[in-house]
Each structure stands twice: as structure tokens, then as C-alpha cells.
Motif scaffolding. Sequence first.
Motif, PDB file in Angstrom:
ATOM      1  N   TRP A   1      -0.575   9.660  -0.881  1.00 44.29           N
ATOM      2  CA  TRP A   1       0.058   8.665  -1.750  1.00 44.29           C
ATOM      3  C   TRP A   1      -0.542   7.286  -1.501  1.00 44.29           C
ATOM      4  CZ3 TRP A   1       2.326   6.960  -5.814  1.00 44.29           C
ATOM      5  CH2 TRP A   1       2.890   5.680  -5.801  1.00 44.29           C
ATOM      6  N   GLU A   2      -0.696   6.914  -0.252  1.00 45.94           N
ATOM      7  CA  GLU A   2      -1.199   5.569   0.038  1.00 45.94           C
ATOM      8  C   GLU A   2      -2.588   5.358  -0.535  1.00 45.94           C
ATOM      9  OE1 GLU A   2      -0.901   3.829   3.942  1.00 45.94           O
ATOM     10  OE2 GLU A   2       0.987   4.892   4.271  1.00 45.94           O
TER      11      GLU A   2
ATOM     12  N   ASN B   1       0.824  -1.211   0.000  1.00 44.09           N
ATOM     13  CA  ASN B   1       0.000   0.000   0.000  1.00 44.09           C
ATOM     14  C   ASN B   1       0.855   1.256   0.000  1.00 44.09           C
ATOM     15  OD1 ASN B   1      -2.402  -1.294  -0.096  1.00 44.09           O
ATOM     16  ND2 ASN B   1      -2.749  -1.249   2.111  1.00 44.09           N
ATOM     17  N   GLN B   2       1.964   1.209   0.710  1.00 41.06           N
ATOM     18  CA  GLN B   2       2.821   2.388   0.730  1.00 41.06           C
ATOM     19  C   GLN B   2       3.650   2.494  -0.536  1.00 41.06           C
ATOM     20  OE1 GLN B   2       5.095   2.577   4.341  1.00 41.06           O
ATOM     21  NE2 GLN B   2       3.297   2.686   5.628  1.00 41.06           N
TER      22      GLN B   2
ATOM     23  N   GLU C   1      15.641  16.094 -10.571  1.00 43.49           N
ATOM     24  CA  GLU C   1      16.172  15.294 -11.660  1.00 43.49           C
ATOM     25  C   GLU C   1      17.115  16.194 -12.463  1.00 43.49           C
ATOM     26  OE1 GLU C   1      13.095  13.402 -13.940  1.00 43.49           O
ATOM     27  OE2 GLU C   1      11.996  12.834 -12.137  1.00 43.49           O
TER      28      GLU C   1
ATOM     29  N   LEU D   1      13.861  17.139  -4.107  1.00 40.83           N
ATOM     30  CA  LEU D   1      14.260  15.993  -4.932  1.00 40.83           C
ATOM     31  C   LEU D   1      14.295  16.467  -6.372  1.00 40.83           C
ATOM     32  CD1 LEU D   1      14.690  12.841  -5.028  1.00 40.83           C
ATOM     33  CD2 LEU D   1      12.282  12.707  -5.585  1.00 40.83           C
TER      34      LEU D   1
ATOM     35  N   TYR E   1      14.240   4.470  -6.662  1.00 38.78           N
ATOM     36  CA  TYR E   1      13.493   5.735  -6.645  1.00 38.78           C
ATOM     37  C   TYR E   1      12.726   5.926  -5.334  1.00 38.78           C
ATOM     38  CZ  TYR E   1      10.395   9.530  -7.817  1.00 38.78           C
ATOM     39  OH  TYR E   1       9.721  10.722  -7.790  1.00 38.78           O
TER      40      TYR E   1
ATOM     41  N   VAL F   1      11.923   8.238 -11.782  1.00 36.51           N
ATOM     42  CA  VAL F   1      11.028   7.167 -11.304  1.00 36.51           C
ATOM     43  C   VAL F   1      11.418   5.784 -11.783  1.00 36.51           C
ATOM     44  CG1 VAL F   1       8.860   8.312 -10.827  1.00 36.51           C
ATOM     45  CG2 VAL F   1       9.447   7.786 -13.164  1.00 36.51           C
TER      46      VAL F   1
ATOM     47  N   ALA G   1      14.592  12.370   0.609  1.00 33.93           N
ATOM     48  CA  ALA G   1      14.335  13.796   0.390  1.00 33.93           C
ATOM     49  C   ALA G   1      13.277  14.279   1.378  1.00 33.93           C
ATOM     50  CB  ALA G   1      13.884  14.039  -1.041  1.00 33.93           C
ATOM     51  N   ARG G   2      12.269  13.447   1.593  1.00 33.08           N
ATOM     52  CA  ARG G   2      11.216  13.840   2.519  1.00 33.08           C
ATOM     53  C   ARG G   2      11.730  13.874   3.958  1.00 33.08           C
ATOM     54  NH1 ARG G   2       5.520  12.757   2.697  1.00 33.08           N
ATOM     55  NH2 ARG G   2       5.673  11.190   1.087  1.00 33.08           N
TER      56      ARG G   2
ATOM     57  N   THR H   1      12.925   9.390  -2.876  1.00 31.55           N
ATOM     58  CA  THR H   1      11.807  10.212  -2.392  1.00 31.55           C
ATOM     59  C   THR H   1      11.761  10.169  -0.867  1.00 31.55           C
ATOM     60  OG1 THR H   1      10.233   8.387  -2.464  1.00 31.55           O
ATOM     61  CG2 THR H   1      10.434   9.722  -4.438  1.00 31.55           C
ATOM     62  N   PHE H   2      12.026   8.994  -0.331  1.00 29.31           N
ATOM     63  CA  PHE H   2      11.957   8.816   1.117  1.00 29.31           C
ATOM     64  C   PHE H   2      12.981   9.711   1.815  1.00 29.31           C
ATOM     65  CE2 PHE H   2      13.290   6.703   4.985  1.00 29.31           C
ATOM     66  CZ  PHE H   2      12.089   6.325   5.575  1.00 29.31           C
TER      67      PHE H   2
ATOM     68  N   ARG I   1       3.665   9.615  -8.015  1.00 28.85           N
ATOM     69  CA  ARG I   1       4.911   8.927  -7.723  1.00 28.85           C
ATOM     70  C   ARG I   1       6.107   9.835  -8.005  1.00 28.85           C
ATOM     71  NH1 ARG I   1       7.956   3.956  -8.663  1.00 28.85           N
ATOM     72  NH2 ARG I   1       8.009   4.005 -10.909  1.00 28.85           N
ATOM     73  N   GLN I   2       5.966  10.695  -9.011  1.00 28.93           N
ATOM     74  CA  GLN I   2       7.050  11.619  -9.338  1.00 28.93           C
ATOM     75  C   GLN I   2       7.261  12.664  -8.253  1.00 28.93           C
ATOM     76  OE1 GLN I   2       8.499  12.236 -12.697  1.00 28.93           O
ATOM     77  NE2 GLN I   2       7.183  11.033 -14.031  1.00 28.93           N
ATOM     78  N   VAL I   3       6.249  12.879  -7.440  1.00 30.02           N
ATOM     79  CA  VAL I   3       6.353  13.934  -6.418  1.00 30.02           C
ATOM     80  C   VAL I   3       6.013  13.369  -5.043  1.00 30.02           C
ATOM     81  CG1 VAL I   3       5.912  15.860  -7.957  1.00 30.02           C
ATOM     82  CG2 VAL I   3       3.986  14.678  -6.952  1.00 30.02           C
ATOM     83  N   ARG I   4       6.389  12.122  -4.854  1.00 31.97           N
ATOM     84  CA  ARG I   4       6.019  11.450  -3.614  1.00 31.97           C
ATOM     85  C   ARG I   4       6.445  12.190  -2.378  1.00 31.97           C
ATOM     86  NH1 ARG I   4       6.428   5.160  -2.627  1.00 31.97           N
ATOM     87  NH2 ARG I   4       6.153   5.936  -0.531  1.00 31.97           N
ATOM     88  N   GLU I   5       7.579  12.857  -2.456  1.00 33.30           N
ATOM     89  CA  GLU I   5       8.062  13.521  -1.255  1.00 33.30           C
ATOM     90  C   GLU I   5       7.354  14.850  -1.048  1.00 33.30           C
ATOM     91  OE1 GLU I   5       9.338  13.884  -4.064  1.00 33.30           O
ATOM     92  OE2 GLU I   5      10.190  15.891  -4.145  1.00 33.30           O
ATOM     93  N   GLN I   6       6.554  15.276  -2.013  1.00 39.14           N
ATOM     94  CA  GLN I   6       5.849  16.558  -1.890  1.00 39.14           C
ATOM     95  C   GLN I   6       4.442  16.379  -1.321  1.00 39.14           C
ATOM     96  OE1 GLN I   6       6.985  19.602  -2.628  1.00 39.14           O
ATOM     97  NE2 GLN I   6       9.002  18.894  -3.252  1.00 39.14           N
ATOM     98  N   ILE I   7       3.790  15.282  -1.700  1.00 40.42           N
ATOM     99  CA  ILE I   7       2.436  15.062  -1.200  1.00 40.42           C
ATOM    100  C   ILE I   7       2.541  14.296   0.116  1.00 40.42           C
ATOM    101  CG2 ILE I   7       1.414  15.101  -3.496  1.00 40.42           C
ATOM    102  CD1 ILE I   7       1.403  12.099  -3.511  1.00 40.42           C
ATOM    103  N   SER I   8       1.458  14.277   0.892  1.00 42.26           N
ATOM    104  CA  SER I   8       1.531  13.580   2.172  1.00 42.26           C
ATOM    105  C   SER I   8       1.511  12.074   1.937  1.00 42.26           C
ATOM    106  CB  SER I   8       0.369  13.998   3.062  1.00 42.26           C
ATOM    107  OG  SER I   8      -0.848  13.545   2.523  1.00 42.26           O
ATOM    108  N   SER I   9       2.055  11.332   2.903  1.00 47.35           N
ATOM    109  CA  SER I   9       2.067   9.865   2.784  1.00 47.35           C
ATOM    110  C   SER I   9       0.654   9.330   2.657  1.00 47.35           C
ATOM    111  CB  SER I   9       2.712   9.234   4.021  1.00 47.35           C
ATOM    112  OG  SER I   9       3.991   9.723   4.193  1.00 47.35           O
TER     113      SER I   9
END
Lengths: 488, 317
Positions: free
Chosen positions: B104-105, A65-66, A262, A260, A246, A241, A253-254, A250-251, B93-101
Motif C-alpha cells: 500500500w505504501e 505515505n501510509q 460493506e 472488512l 475508512y 472508502v 480489520a487488519r 481497514t486498520f 484502498r478498497q482492500v487495504r487490510e488485505q494487501i501488505s502495508s
Amino acid sequence: MPDATIPLVGQPPFEQYTLTGAYDEMFAPDGSVRPAYAELARRLSALSREELQQRQRYADLTFLNQGITFTVYGNESGTERVFPYDLIPRIITADEWQQIERGLSQRIIALNHFLRDIYHDQQILRDGVIPRELVYSCRHYRREMRGLPVPRGVYTAIVGTDLVRLPDGQFVVLEDNLRVPSGVSYMLTNRAVMKRAFPRLFGAHGVRPIDHYGQALLATLRALAPDHRPEPTIALLTPGVFNSAYFEHTFLARQMGIELVEGRDLLAHDNVVYMRTTGGLRRVDVIYRRIDDDFLDPMVFRPDSVLGVPGLLNAYRAGNVVLANAIGTGVADDKAIYAYVPAIIRYYLGEEPILPNVPTYLCDRPDERTYVLEHLDELVVKAVGESGGYDMLIGPHSTREQQAQFAERIRANPRNYIAQPTLQLSCAPCFIDGMIEPRHVDLRPFILFDGEATTIVPGGLTRVALRRGSLVVNSSQGGGSKDTWVLY
Amino acid sequence: MLSRVADSLYWMSRYLERTEHTARLIGVGLTQILDQTPQAIAPRWGRLLAALHVEPPETGLDDPQAITRLLTTDAANPASLVSCITLARENARQVREQISSEMWEHINQLYLRMRAATIEQIWHDEPVEFYQMVKERLHLIQGITDATMNHGEGWRFIQVGRYLERIWATTLLLEVFFQPYLNGEESAIDSIDWVVLLKSCTAFEAYCKVYTADVQPAQIAEFLLLNAESPRSIRFAADQLQDSLEQISQLAGGRHAGRAERLAGRLRAQLDYGQVDEIIAGDLPLFLRQIRQQCTAIHEAIYQAYITYPIEQALLR
């Protein structure tokens, strides 16, 4: 008087468990549970198989899910895959950890000395400790780095070193990853999932936390920023991606709260690197790059690279942007140079290596090559510049045909291959198809170096060879992972 | 904010809105055909497909399962639900770190659910429920977005994507219903169809509160075009669009986005001061097409200001 509440090997839930010649992380050779694992064994025996399966399913679903996935190259059916996760933690005692920590710290400091020397005075070559041609023939040696100062003398700031445990219980270094090591996000997410699946287990053990890795990494990157940029802008450069790691990019960077980017988000103008934002161009000071040297700058390295930034190397040379890790660190994790790391430690630090190496045969040396060619069925052969388990022969598990192929490759390009004895990697209990069975594991701790001190979060990624008897733990080759507990 | 990130957030949002719109139309369409004669069904499917810009399947318009397959699980159709959610997820997915978890889930879960769905299973279970579920999941994603993400620049780009897409989709839907009606093909659109139009915009109940259940085409046009309070009306969407563009212009740090703001402001003024009788007396389909042209112009202006601006211009500042 043995504690009757702690099961022995062969007793439920370990009825399918067998001890082999390998070091077993959980059981002593007499079948009793090692003290660090006693509480875990007791808890496991109190859970039914269904409960364990239920928690395994829960953990698997969490990963799916994650979207905690990696990409498998050369596989057309769905490129994303969940990294298999094993429910049972691997435990490392405080004493064991202390030795690992000291050994890794020593090794990384020495390797940074080595890199600085190689790209400057080359004292170690002049003193004849390492053959000059071995360094120059290394695929990852970058003559562009000759004479170029790097901030605080830090070449490799972010390292993942692979350790394995031999039958006598000794941890040894299998290889260093000094370029763009990956896996740290799995270390952190494994822990997060573990906490959700077995909340009560933690309290009983005293497990050291690892959650501060993001802050530690950010602090390391900040320390490397140019002095004239007191509020540096730091970015993580990803290939995008489609890269296998990938999710990790993202992990991180957050976790660090940095941008993040390219290659297409960046541009170099007048030797300054900018990123393209909605508010215009913004200067970038430190780049944590997760792209190989070859792809960084099409004007200097591979001209067909679309992942990099044209002009980046000139900006780097001008001191206007810092790359972590530096360019050309691959010369020190070349598997032929690896054989010299104990000598490197002695040369620069005047100390004996705390963590030993694995005996290594360099196919470039005629007598060692002859030995390797005669013993291909016993040895592990690796290409010197590869990682991820590619271009590798595991002698005892190989066919005559594969051995013949490798013999040919070695003869054609001896410098490109090394061989090591097939190691009995240690085993740890894993929950597989409803049963607890032993599987081979390794350990990749993550080391940070800011020029003064090393930081190693207590733990690492324990990778598991999920196929019975297999010794290959790489995720690209059917490996999984599990949470790693370092105890207080 | 990185230009590429703004671009991905914008498209993620557009595709999510499109997924919701498509699921809603199919759900309403399926409910409607339950008590219809086979002859009456075909033109209604035809309208639904036209409102989504999809060519009818080769099997024709009298096989609901084939039509729903085309619109739901057919990955070769770029307008199908599975295609839309895949693209939304790819952008997320390209901005996963920008949106909340959490965002995304939930996007990822809906994607996985959609990928696993087969039309046979959907029809075997309960098709209306399925589309209801998709719609609700998208409302959930929207709610989570608003509740968990900072209402900063990124969120504003999400708003822009959502409302531009909504204006586009709603004008197309209105055109598909009003064109035959205004052409005098009175028999083609009956009162049930007007209710369907309102329900396709989740606006039937809201309409009744304003005009009672007296379903009149002119009032429907007024409600869906000019109502200031319904989140489904084009005017409401244009208001939100302009607000968000103003905010972005401030948050992005004083860059000149004059053109995008001006275009959005003009669209808004047109709707704020529009009179439905004049619009209908004029050329309503043309009016709707012009709104879509304005949307295209706004989209291009946003790109020029924030995403694909020339580097020389940015260096001069």
C-alpha cells in the motif's frame, strides 16, 4: 534547589510559551515543569529547532505515505486529508489514570444498565428519575429494540468518552460516544510514529503500552457471539472508502484479522446473515458495525440507505447475528440524557460518580431555556444528537448574528439543544511553526465492555485545537492529535 | 475471500500492469525519437498511441510534449499514467487490510508522485529518466507484492489480473506492428522499429540470447507469442494464468469454475502447440484478436464463478 537542567517557562525552547487561566499539562502555575514532564522538558531543550522540525517533517511524511487520512465532507478540493499530528506527547501520571479508569468503568457499566432498563422494564422511568418524554423524544431511541434481549446484556461494548481537564486539574466528562466512536486508530498510529521519531525518549519514561487494543477488541467481540456458534465469524461493517473513518476501519480489520465488509458484501436469507465470498456464501455471526442505526437495514430504517443490509434487523431479532454496538444505544449519549448520567450511576450502582459531569442546561426546561437565551454569549450550545462539532455555538467566540440564529433554533426546537458553560480546556505544549506553544486539548480514552469487565488501554486520543485560542478539537473542524502517554 | 475483495485485487493488479506497460512504451518511444527526422516521428507516435488505444491529440503527432502530456498527466484521459495509477490505488484502498502495508505504501507513494508531476517539469528535468523511474517503481511494487503477501487466493487473483492484462496489451502491441508489415507496407516498419517492439516488451536482450541480434519479424513473433520462458511472452502469461485459475479453484473451496479454467487451458494449449510459420501464413492479426476475445471470455467466466454468481445458486449448495 531547582534542577538547572530543566528549563522554566520563558526559557528556551519555551520562550514563546505563556501560561493562561487554563490548567497547563506541562507547567505548574509558577512556571516550573511538573515532575512527570521533567525528562521530556530536558530532552526538548537539548534538541535544536531544526532537529525538531526535521522530526516533525518525518512524522508528517510517514502519515502521508501510509495514507493515514480522513475525509472531510462538503469540501470539494481533494477529499482526503492527513490528520495533523503534533510531535510532543501528552503525559498522564499513574494516579491520574487510575481515577480516569475507575470513573469510566463505572460510567459504562451504569449506562449499559440504563440501556437494558430503557428497552425492557423502564424501572428508572417509573421511579421518576428521568422524565419519560425525554427518553421517547430522543432521536436515537429505537422502539424496535423494546423487549429484545441482547447477548450478555451488552448494549454498548465499544465506547469513546471525551474528557476535558478544568483549571483546577480535575478531569470531567464532556460527552459519551456510545454508538460508533472513532479515533482509536489514530491513538495507535500516533504511538507507532512517535516510536520511530523519538525512539530514545520512551526508555527514559516508562510508558505503558497500548498495542494490545486490537486483541482486546477481538476478545470483546468474540465474547458477544451467539452461544451456539463456538467458532464465530466476525466482520467489520464499513460504509466504504468514502467514509471519513475508512482508514480506521481497514486498520482495525487488519489488526484483528477479520473480514472488512460493506453492505453489498452481505445478505440476509432466512434470518441468517451471509457474506459473499469467492467460495460461496459464508455465515456471519458478529458484526462490528461502523454504520449508524439509520443506515443498517433499509427495510426497517431509512429506505434509501444503500450502505446496509436488507433483512439484517430480522436476523438480529432472531438471535442469529450480533451487532456491536447494539441498535438504539444513541439514546444514552443524547446530550440531554447526559445531564442525567450522574443520577443514572447513583440509581443503578448506588455509588457516587467518580468522574463528574459538566453543568448542563436543558433548553427543554423553561427556566433553564430563559437562562440560556439570556447568556448565549457566554455558553456553549450543542444539538443533542450531533457529534463531530457540528451544529454547535461557542458563545464567547460567536457573532451577534450567530447567537440570534441559535436563539431562533432553540425556540423552534428546545428539546434539541443543551447548553454548558464555556470550559477552559487544559493546555499542552505543541510544536507549531517551529515554536513550542500551548494549545487546548481534550482526551478520548477507548473503553471495551464484554458484559463482565471493562478493558481500557492506558491512553487514548489527545485531540488538539491547533488554532491559537480555539476550543474546538474535532478533526472535522481543524483539530489535530498527539500521542498520549500513561506512565507506570 | 470476499468476492468484492477478489474483484478489487484483480483490478488493482490490472491497472498496475497497465501503468507499467504505458510507462515502458513511452520511455522506449522517447528514446527512439531522439535520432529521428521529424517526418519519421509522427507515424511512430501514431503506432504507440494505437497500441495503447488512445486517440491522437488535437495538436497532431509532431508535438512530443503534448503527446506525453496526454499519456502521462492528463487526468481526463482514462489511459494516462495518472488515471491508471489513481484507479490502481483506489482499488488498493478498497482492500487495504488485505494487501501488505508495504504494498500500500509504495502504491500510495507512486500515486502521490504522479499527482504532483507536471509535464513541463518532466521535460525540464529528464523525461526518459522519469518514465524509467515509474517503471522501476512498478517493478518494485510487483517485487514487494511477491515478497510480502501470502501466495494464497488473493495473490492468485493479482496474478490473474496481471497476466490477463499482459496478454491483452502484448497482442495489441504486436498487432500494431505486424498489421502494416503483413499488409506489405514494408517501408513503414524498419529494423529499428522491430528493435523498438522488442524493447517495448523489455525483451530485446532476452531475444538476442535466443536468436542473436539478427532481428527477423517471424522470429520476433515466435519469441513474443510462443516462447515458454520469457515472462513477456503471451504463452508464458497464459501458462501463469491457467496455473493461478487452477489454484483459485482449489483454494476457494471446490466451487465449480470449470468454464474459466477450461477457457484458459484452451488458450494455453493453443500457444503450447502453436507453430509460428503456420500462424503467420494464416492471419496473424486475426489470431491476435481472437486471443483478446478469449481473454474477455475468461474474464467473464471468472466473474460468473467467483464475483457475481447468482445467490440462489450459492444457497443450493
